[in-house]
Every structure is written in structure tokens, then in C-alpha cells.
Motif scaffolding. Structure first.
Motif, mmCIF file in Angstrom:
data_model
loop_
_atom_site.group_PDB
_atom_site.id
_atom_site.type_symbol
_atom_site.label_atom_id
_atom_site.label_comp_id
_atom_site.label_asym_id
_atom_site.label_seq_id
_atom_site.Cartn_x
_atom_site.Cartn_y
_atom_site.Cartn_z
ATOM 1 N N GLY A 42 0.830 -1.195 0.000
ATOM 2 C CA GLY A 42 0.000 0.000 0.000
ATOM 3 C C GLY A 42 0.861 1.239 0.000
ATOM 4 O O GLY A 42 2.005 1.220 0.440
ATOM 5 N N ARG A 44 0.615 5.534 0.839
ATOM 6 C CA ARG A 44 -0.180 6.559 1.509
ATOM 7 C C ARG A 44 0.593 7.859 1.503
ATOM 8 O O ARG A 44 1.812 7.878 1.430
ATOM 9 N N LEU A 57 -5.283 13.539 1.882
ATOM 10 C CA LEU A 57 -4.809 12.226 2.329
ATOM 11 C C LEU A 57 -5.088 11.247 1.204
ATOM 12 O O LEU A 57 -6.132 11.335 0.563
ATOM 13 N N SER A 59 -4.652 6.892 0.071
ATOM 14 C CA SER A 59 -4.286 5.517 0.387
ATOM 15 C C SER A 59 -4.667 4.656 -0.803
ATOM 16 O O SER A 59 -5.812 4.690 -1.252
ATOM 17 N N ALA A 74 4.435 5.859 -4.414
ATOM 18 C CA ALA A 74 3.904 6.853 -3.473
ATOM 19 C C ALA A 74 4.298 8.267 -3.899
ATOM 20 O O ALA A 74 3.474 9.188 -3.882
ATOM 21 N N LEU A 150 0.703 5.593 8.142
ATOM 22 C CA LEU A 150 -0.428 5.592 7.213
ATOM 23 C C LEU A 150 -0.239 4.530 6.139
ATOM 24 O O LEU A 150 -1.184 3.844 5.759
ATOM 25 N N ALA A 151 0.990 4.377 5.629
ATOM 26 C CA ALA A 151 1.251 3.392 4.583
ATOM 27 C C ALA A 151 1.036 1.974 5.109
ATOM 28 O O ALA A 151 0.480 1.123 4.421
ATOM 29 N N GLY A 154 -2.471 1.385 5.134
ATOM 30 C CA GLY A 154 -2.966 1.282 3.763
ATOM 31 C C GLY A 154 -2.810 -0.109 3.186
ATOM 32 O O GLY A 154 -3.649 -0.563 2.412
ATOM 33 N N SER A 155 -1.740 -0.835 3.559
ATOM 34 C CA SER A 155 -1.559 -2.182 3.023
ATOM 35 C C SER A 155 -2.555 -3.160 3.633
ATOM 36 O O SER A 155 -2.693 -4.278 3.159
ATOM 37 N N ASP A 160 -9.263 2.061 -2.656
ATOM 38 C CA ASP A 160 -8.414 3.249 -2.768
ATOM 39 C C ASP A 160 -9.171 4.456 -2.254
ATOM 40 O O ASP A 160 -10.373 4.571 -2.494
#
Length: 166
Positions: A42, A44, A57, A59, A74, A150-151, A154-155, A160
Motif C-alpha cells: 500500500g 499513503r 490524504l 491511500s 507513493a 499511514l502506509a 494502507g496495506s 483506494d
């Protein structure tokens, strides 16, 4: 995969000790993470200004990629989002990543990594060259901790998300 775009008011965040605001313009802290090797990855990012107001923001799930590719993606996504926002086009924007190697590649300082990175880095460089006031910087993981967290979240997400503030 379902894409979700949400418009919400600008959020204000408290300024973490290791997260200095941009001196002028905007800062886009970005990161990528993987859940396993190989595993779902992911990306972010968070765009904020000198006053700590969050303006965007994002993701995205990006499939199964290596760690360098997620960090490149990213940076690319942050650049694409800035290019699509007419308010940001003339602004000073610093995209910040915690990967010294990837920042060197995208800034054209040290090659392009492996052959699998060539196309995306070339596309990114073309996009970056069209935008005035855009720079890419390396900052240590400690100063990019919010984007890193955040990343990682996100994964683990499905779908999305892009959230724009006013």
C-alpha cells in the motif's frame, strides 16, 4: 477494486516534534509498505501546509511490489494529485520520502534502479518537470513517521481513498 473519493473539510493536526512544517508552501509526506515478502503493498500520503492544516490524504493498494517500487509509486501518486489540483499547480510543494535511494533515482542523481523501475521513473520525471515549485526530498524515517504509519495501515485496507480538504 473500488475507488472512493471523498471531499471533507481541512483537518488540523498537532505538530509532532520530529515533523517540521514546510517553511513555505506545502509538504507531501509519502511512504509505501508491504505486508509480507512478497505481499500486498500500500501507498499513503498526507499533504499539509505551514500551519499544520491537512489538505489531502491518500491511500492506495498497489498489488505485490518490492519496497523500492512502493516508494516510487507513493511519490508518483503525490505528484499526480498535485498536478490535478489547480490551486497547487503554482505552489511550492515538497514531496518527502524516507528512502534515500529512491529519492536519488527520481531526482536523476543516481540512475534509475533496476530495469523494472525505468518506465515509472521516466514517467514521473516528465510529470515533475511540468510542475514548477515541486521538489523531492529525503528525510529520515523518524521525520516521516506519520506517512509510514499511514502506509502500513494502507496495506491492510481494501479499496483506494483520496480525501481532499477545502
Amino acid at each position: 477494486m473500488k475507488k472512493l473519493y471523498i471531499e471533507k473539510p481541512v483537518y488540523k493536526i498537532s505538530n509532532p516534534v520530529n515533523w517540521p512544517p514546510p517553511p513555505i508552501g506545502f509538504k507531501f509526506n509519502v511512504d509505501g509498505s508491504a505486508r509480507g515478502k512478497p505481499g500486498l503493498t500500500g501507498i499513503r500520503g498526507i499533504l499539509w501546509d505551514m500551519e499544520g492544516k491537512v489538505h489531502c490524504l491518500f491511500s492506495f493498494l498497489v498489488g505485490s511490489k518490492d519496497s523500492n517500487m512502493t516508494k516510487i509509486l507513493a511519490i508518483q501518486k503525490a505528484c499526480q494529485l498535485c498536478a490535478l489540483n489547480t490551486v497547487l499547480l503554482g505552489s511550492n510543494i515538497t514531496i518527502v520520502s524516507d528512502s534515500k535511494v529512491v529519492v536519488s533515482w527520481v531526482n536523476n542523481n543516481d540512475g534509475v534502479g533496476s530495469l523494472k523501475h525505468v518506465d515509472i521513473i521516466y514517467d514521473f520525471r516528465c510529470l515533475r518537470n511540468m510542475m514548477r515549485g515541486l521538489s523531492i526530498e529525503y528525510n529520515s524515517r523518524a521525520t516521516n513517521s506519520l506517512a509510514e504509519n499511514l502506509a502500513k495501515m494502507g496495506s491492510n485496507m481494501e479499496g483506494d481513498i483520496v480525501v481532499w480538504g477545502d
